[in-house]
Design an enzyme around this catalytic site. Structure first.
Site, short mmCIF file in Angstrom:
data_model
loop_
_atom_site.label_atom_id
_atom_site.label_comp_id
_atom_site.label_asym_id
_atom_site.label_seq_id
_atom_site.Cartn_x
_atom_site.Cartn_y
_atom_site.Cartn_z
N VAL A 21 2.26 12.06 7.05
CA VAL A 21 1.43 11.91 8.25
C VAL A 21 2.26 12.15 9.52
O VAL A 21 1.83 12.87 10.43
CB VAL A 21 0.76 10.51 8.28
CG1 VAL A 21 0.02 10.29 9.60
CG2 VAL A 21 -0.21 10.36 7.11
N ASP B 69 13.25 8.25 10.95
CA ASP B 69 12.88 7.79 9.60
C ASP B 69 14.10 7.17 8.94
O ASP B 69 15.23 7.58 9.21
CB ASP B 69 12.37 8.96 8.75
CG ASP B 69 11.51 8.48 7.57
OD1 ASP B 69 10.29 8.72 7.57
OD2 ASP B 69 12.07 7.85 6.64
N GLY C 223 5.76 3.47 6.84
CA GLY C 223 5.19 2.44 5.98
C GLY C 223 5.71 2.58 4.58
O GLY C 223 6.36 3.57 4.24
N ARG D 185 -3.05 -5.93 -2.76
CA ARG D 185 -3.26 -5.41 -1.39
C ARG D 185 -2.53 -6.28 -0.37
O ARG D 185 -1.91 -5.79 0.56
CB ARG D 185 -4.78 -5.42 -1.14
CG ARG D 185 -5.26 -4.71 0.08
CD ARG D 185 -6.77 -4.90 0.20
NE ARG D 185 -7.15 -6.30 0.28
CZ ARG D 185 -7.17 -7.01 1.40
NH1 ARG D 185 -6.83 -6.46 2.54
NH2 ARG D 185 -7.53 -8.28 1.39
N VAL E 276 -0.63 4.15 13.34
CA VAL E 276 -1.41 4.96 12.39
C VAL E 276 -1.30 4.39 10.97
O VAL E 276 -2.21 4.53 10.16
CB VAL E 276 -0.93 6.43 12.41
CG1 VAL E 276 -1.82 7.31 11.53
CG2 VAL E 276 -0.92 6.98 13.84
N PRO F 57 -2.79 -0.90 6.60
CA PRO F 57 -4.14 -0.99 7.17
C PRO F 57 -4.04 -1.04 8.69
O PRO F 57 -3.47 -1.97 9.25
CB PRO F 57 -4.70 -2.30 6.61
CG PRO F 57 -3.50 -3.10 6.21
CD PRO F 57 -2.38 -2.17 5.94
N VAL F 58 -4.57 -0.01 9.32
CA VAL F 58 -4.27 0.26 10.73
C VAL F 58 -4.72 -0.87 11.66
O VAL F 58 -4.03 -1.19 12.63
CB VAL F 58 -4.82 1.64 11.15
CG1 VAL F 58 -6.32 1.69 11.19
CG2 VAL F 58 -4.25 2.06 12.47
N SER G 204 -5.15 4.13 15.56
CA SER G 204 -5.94 5.37 15.45
C SER G 204 -7.37 5.05 14.99
O SER G 204 -8.28 5.86 15.18
CB SER G 204 -5.27 6.37 14.51
OG SER G 204 -5.10 5.81 13.24
N ASP H 172 -12.43 8.73 10.70
CA ASP H 172 -13.67 8.48 9.95
C ASP H 172 -14.86 9.10 10.68
O ASP H 172 -15.75 9.69 10.06
CB ASP H 172 -13.89 6.97 9.81
CG ASP H 172 -12.61 6.24 9.48
OD1 ASP H 172 -12.53 5.60 8.43
OD2 ASP H 172 -11.65 6.33 10.27
N ARG I 182 -14.93 12.74 10.19
CA ARG I 182 -15.45 13.06 8.85
C ARG I 182 -16.97 13.01 8.86
O ARG I 182 -17.65 13.88 8.30
CB ARG I 182 -14.90 12.07 7.82
CG ARG I 182 -13.45 12.34 7.48
CD ARG I 182 -12.90 11.27 6.52
NE ARG I 182 -11.55 11.64 6.11
CZ ARG I 182 -10.59 10.75 5.81
NH1 ARG I 182 -10.83 9.46 5.89
NH2 ARG I 182 -9.41 11.16 5.43
N HIS J 195 -11.15 0.41 9.96
CA HIS J 195 -10.86 1.69 9.31
C HIS J 195 -10.67 1.35 7.83
O HIS J 195 -9.58 1.00 7.40
CB HIS J 195 -9.59 2.31 9.91
CG HIS J 195 -9.05 3.47 9.11
ND1 HIS J 195 -9.74 4.64 8.90
CD2 HIS J 195 -7.87 3.62 8.44
CE1 HIS J 195 -9.01 5.46 8.16
NE2 HIS J 195 -7.88 4.86 7.86
N THR K 168 -3.64 11.94 2.39
CA THR K 168 -4.38 12.66 3.43
C THR K 168 -3.48 12.80 4.65
O THR K 168 -2.80 11.83 5.00
CB THR K 168 -5.67 11.91 3.85
OG1 THR K 168 -5.31 10.81 4.69
CG2 THR K 168 -6.43 11.38 2.66
#
Ligand code: NAD
Length: 317
Positions: free
Chosen positions: A18, A39, A83, A92, A122, A125-126, A147, A152, A155, A179, A234
């Site tokens: 990303v 990074d 992340g 989760r 970004v 979980p944003v 973001s 969404d 889309r 999101h 993605t």
């Protein structure tokens, strides 16, 4: 006529799929003049920076390099895409806790170098990580943006436009809330060529039933799962969504975008980060718009907020 010069710098923390695709989108669009990339994985970072630089002769002038946290000092925007991924069998919440730890390392280092920048989160979980960034950074509310549901909503616009066989640019649609799984379509705010979505059906000639739009929304909501199943991650569309937010900030253009920010009593929701149509400019969030939603939409929005608050409680925020 005054010539507009682009003299803007962003730092991207996380040069994975990303982060690197975002750098590519920014460079291809001529959006910024300088991109510093950070990074933990130095080998990957070097490879990405080299690959991006090899395209420089084909785009407007831009300086892309391996940076450090000191680069945040003169950056207008710091974009966080760093992340850690899910380990086999990991819950989760455990994954979330590990990403909170990543943010506890990153965010203080941004702020010690720059308290004026806008932090654009970004990493998923944003919404939770946007809230964590706000709390860890101590920055004013307007300077911390997630973001959110910009991707969404894009889309949904694409799928509605494909269904109605019209250009995506003619569809104005918003997905709001989290999101993720509890997001919802704000049909009350959705229109095509200024015509409420329900009324457009007579011009579309698609002969779909009114409830068909719910199936289109479900497809938009679940598309990330489908893409990940197909190719593992993605990154193209999200990179363009991030570029759109960056443009709104750098051009100070007051764009209305469904970004994530702290809720201050909107529809009775507060102290959680969620997406609502918001005016975005060089201050970051200029204003969140509490536009007229239906009772059902408000109920679903509150449900989305409660689900996120529950996750925040579970991780001790
Ligand atoms: P990736 O694994 O390719 O990249 C993550 C990068 O973060 C890695 O290169 C890793 O070395 C780096 N990193 C980890 N900890 C770090 C630290 N402390 N400091 C600096 N760098 C660190 O993952 P990706 O596919 O690029 O996805 C990144 C994030 O973006 C994920 O959380 C993903 O879910 C999210 N994402 C968000 C959206 C959205 O709409 N908000 C869409 C797609 C993906």
């Amino acid at each position: 006529m005054k010539k507009e010069l682009v003299n803007n710098k962003v730092t991207i923390i996380g040069a994975g799929l990303v982060g690197s695709t975002t750098a590519f989108a920014l460079m291809a669009g001529g959006t910024v003049s300088e991109i510093a990339m950070i990074d933990l994985d130095k080998k990957r970072l070097a490879g990405e920076v080299m690959d991006l630089n090899h395209g420089i002769s084909f785009v407007p002038p831009v300086n892309i390099y391996e940076g450090s946290y000191e680069d945040c000092a003169d950056s207008n925007i710091v974009i966080v895409t760093a992340g850690v991924g899910q380990r086999p069998g990991e819950t989760r919440i455990d994954l979330l806790k590990r990403n909170i730890e990543v943010f506890k390392q990153i965010v203080p280092r941004i702020v010690e170098n720059n308290k004026e920048c806008i932090i654009l989160v970004v990493t998923n979980p944003v919404d939770i990580l946007t809230y964590a960034t706000l709390k860890i950074s101590g920055l004013p509310d307007n300077q911390v943006i997630g973001s959110g549901t910009v991707l969404d909503s894009a889309r949904l616009k694409y799928l509605l436009s494909a269904n109605c066989n019209i250009a995506s640019q003619n569809v104005d649609a918003y997905i709001i809330g989290e999101h993720g799984d509890t997001e919802l379509p704000a049909w009350s705010l959705t229109n095509i060529a200024g015509t409420p979505i329900e009324n457009f059906c007579q011009f579309c000639r698609g002969n779909c039933r009114p409830e068909h739009k719910e199936r289109i929304f479900e497809e938009a909501k679940n598309s990330a799962y489908k893409i990940i199943e197909g190719k593992g991650a993605t990154y193209y569309a999200v990179a363009l969504a991030v570029r759109r937010i960056v443009e709104a900030i750098l051009r100070n253009d007051n764009s209305i975008l469904p970004v994530s920010s702290i809720m201050k009593g909107y529809y009775g929701v507060e102290d959680v980060c969620l997406s609502l149509p918001s005016i975005v400019n060089d201050k970051g969030i200029e204003r969140v718009l509490e536009l007229p939603l239906s009772d059902k939409e408000i109920e679903l929005f509150r449900h989305s907020a409660n689900t996120l608050k529950e996750s925040l409680r579970e991780i001790g925020f």
